[in-house]
Write a protein that holds these residues in place. Structure first.
Motif, short mmCIF file in Angstrom:
data_model
loop_
_atom_site.label_atom_id
_atom_site.label_comp_id
_atom_site.label_asym_id
_atom_site.label_seq_id
_atom_site.Cartn_x
_atom_site.Cartn_y
_atom_site.Cartn_z
N SER A 305 0.83 -1.21 0.00
CA SER A 305 0.00 0.00 0.00
C SER A 305 0.86 1.26 0.00
CB SER A 305 -0.93 0.00 1.21
OG SER A 305 -1.81 -1.10 1.16
N ILE A 306 1.88 1.28 0.84
CA ILE A 306 2.75 2.46 0.93
C ILE A 306 3.52 2.67 -0.38
CG2 ILE A 306 4.76 3.44 2.10
CD1 ILE A 306 3.75 2.10 4.66
N LEU A 435 -4.29 4.69 3.07
CA LEU A 435 -2.95 5.29 2.99
C LEU A 435 -2.85 6.27 1.82
CD1 LEU A 435 -0.69 2.21 3.80
CD2 LEU A 435 -1.23 4.14 5.26
N VAL A 439 -1.53 9.75 2.98
CA VAL A 439 -0.11 9.98 2.68
C VAL A 439 0.06 10.67 1.33
CG1 VAL A 439 2.14 8.87 2.35
CG2 VAL A 439 0.55 7.97 4.05
N LEU A 463 9.22 6.54 0.60
CA LEU A 463 8.07 5.68 0.81
C LEU A 463 8.30 4.29 0.20
CD1 LEU A 463 5.11 8.14 0.08
CD2 LEU A 463 5.93 7.37 2.31
N CYS A 467 8.76 0.19 2.17
CA CYS A 467 8.21 -1.13 1.87
C CYS A 467 9.31 -2.20 1.91
CB CYS A 467 7.55 -1.11 0.49
SG CYS A 467 7.03 -2.73 -0.12
#
Length: 498
Positions: A305-306, A435, A439, A463, A467
């Protein structure tokens, strides 16, 4: 019952025989047509809306908000995708999603303010994408078992042909029809998704299992009826004694009724509480929230997701980045995007073949693609004023994007069984949405604060690196648990031998 079990085993074997061949390849064609029809507005987001956003005075933070709010709306429907796919067929869901996307693009063509863009592009189109994408993903994973990697790679590779042609086509359309006319033409292209949806035929195993469930329920009802019939004969002999006992109990209850009123209220409260708990348990069961107890699955979801927030933002904002750092015009930007798409296709074709020979896992190749994206953004932020460097970066980023596109769709299916895949994918989509909206706008805010996309590029790389770091820690944790269990088993075996 033995005959019923034999029938179930026979149908399972027949269903498995129908996978990986026959109509399964028509499903690949249908999914590819849908992706080619509905994805251009998202893939060329920056190119389509650059002039309109500039004329409306929309800042980078607001642009990131529009982009990630669309992703959030799309992903928020992932929580209901599991129950929705259990109730409706792939084809029905895809039809409804296609219709929503087409209507959303048509209305977006006439949106000339930030609130109307949020309603049209973010909400309406986001809902359509959130409905249609789970149907295409689940249909591919249902029809393919052994050749799933090949089918997914073929579909994603054919989908990658769109970004090669569409930037050049959109540049011509914008030159002749402006933003409104371009979006209306894209809406016409999106109507071809109905053709792809027509090819998503429901899997025959689903129908057969429904018939088996009905047969099993009938047999259970007959068995319960026979037990009830046999017990009625025994109950008749004791009927009179039961009546007398009931009268005595009623008299005792009447005497104790006044004294037990307080206890009855407490018991009612407990019953209501238990009903609420059971209702919440039913929701958790339907959504399969037990997956959240798996720490490795949680790490996979958070990491994907990030990184998806970072990669999606960078890919959509490339026209803005190139216009600022390299001072390129719209035609040059479209050319760079087409070169990147060609490298993307190369990555989708070559990397899966290399991965099959080396035997690497999907997560490892996903990490390599993230490292490639980080390298490309670092070079672009440092030497982005040279057109030659920009072309080289587009090749690196394109290869990384193609690799990521193939294997990000296989990480969850490789980790969870097929029956839990809709819920697992739904949880991933919800996490993506949360997110993305929390974010994603920070990336645009970094640009507005520093007045440059250099800081935003470094932030997106950070970012993506998070991960990699999270999966590395999760791998060490899993390895430690395996070693601990192995040590315990060896100690138990040694004690047993002694």
């Amino acid at each position: 019952m033995r005959r019923l079990r034999r029938l179930i085993d026979t149908i399972d074997r027949m269903a498995l025989d129908k996978t990986d061949r026959g109509w399964a390849w028509a499903i690949v064609v249908g999914v590819t047509v849908i992706n080619l029809a509905v994805l251009p507005i998202q893939q060329c987001f920056g190119l389509i809306f650059a002039e309109r956003f500039s004329s409306l005075g929309i800042t980078a933070t607001q642009t990131s908000l529009i982009l990630h709010l669309n992703g959030t709306i799309t992903c928020s429907l992932g929580l209901i995708s599991g129950p929705m796919m259990k109730k409706f067929t792939f084809r029905q869901v895809a039809y409804f999603g296609s219709l929503t996307i087409v209507l959303g693009i048509c209305i977006t063509a006439f949106a000339v303010s930030l609130p109307t863009l949020i309603i049209t592009f973010c909400i309406i189109i986001g809902i359509g994408q959130g409905i249609i994408f789970p149907a295409t993903t689940l249909s591919l994973n249902t029809y393919f078992r052994k050749k799933r990697n090949v089918a997914m790679g073929f579909s994603i590779t054919m989908t990658g042909l769109g970004p090669i042609v569409m930037p050049l086509l959109i540049d011509v359309l914008l030159e002749n029809y402006a933003t409104t006319g371009t979006l209306l033409i894209l809406a016409g292209i999106a109507t071809h998704s109905f053709i792809g949806a027509s090819l998503l035929r429901p899997f025959e195993k689903q129908r057969e299992i429904i018939l088996i469930d009905k047969t099993t329920n009938i047999l259970k009802e007959e068995k319960n009826w026979r037990k009830t019939e046999a017990s009625c004969a025994d109950n008749e002999a004791n009927l009179q004694d039961d009546i007398v006992q009931c009268r005595l109990l009623n008299e005792e209850d009447a005497e104790k009724g006044r004294q037990s009123s307080h206890h009855l209220k407490n018991s009612k409260a407990k019953v209501n509480k238990n009903e609420k708990i059971s209702f919440l348990n039913k929701i958790a069961t339907n959504l399969d929230l037990d997956l959240l107890h798996d720490s490795c699955y949680v790490a996979i979801v958070l990491g994907m997701s990030i990184s998806l927030v970072a990669e999606t933002n960078f890919n959509a904002m490339i026209p803005f980045v190139l216009a600022e750092l390299a001072s390129l015009d719209r035609t040059s930007i479209a050319t760079v995007m087409s070169i990147q798409a060609a490298a993307d296709i190369t990555g989708r074709l070559c990397v899966p073949l290399l991965a099959q020979k080396t035997g690497w896992k999907c997560r490892n190749l996903y990490v390599i693609s993230l490292l490639g994206s980080i390298l490309g953004r670092t070079i672009l932020s440092t030497w982005g004023d040279s057109y030659v460097i920009v072309i080289g970066v587009s090749l690196i980023v394109g290869l990384a994007k193609g690799t990521k596109a193939v294997f990000q769709a296989l990480i969850i299916p490789d980790y969870v069984p097929l029956e839990r895949l809709p819920s697992a994918s739904g949880i991933l989509m919800v996490c993506n949405g949360i997110l993305s909206i929390s974010v994603g706008p920070i990336i645009g805010l970094v640009h507005d604060l520093t007045d440059s996309y250099v800081g935003a590029l470094y932030f997106t790389s950070l970012l993506s690196f998070f991960c990699i770091f999270l999966w590395f820690i999760s791998g060490l944790w899993t390895l430690g648990n395996i070693l601990r269990l192995t040590k315990q088993n060896s100690e138990e075996n040694s004690h047993q031998n002694v």
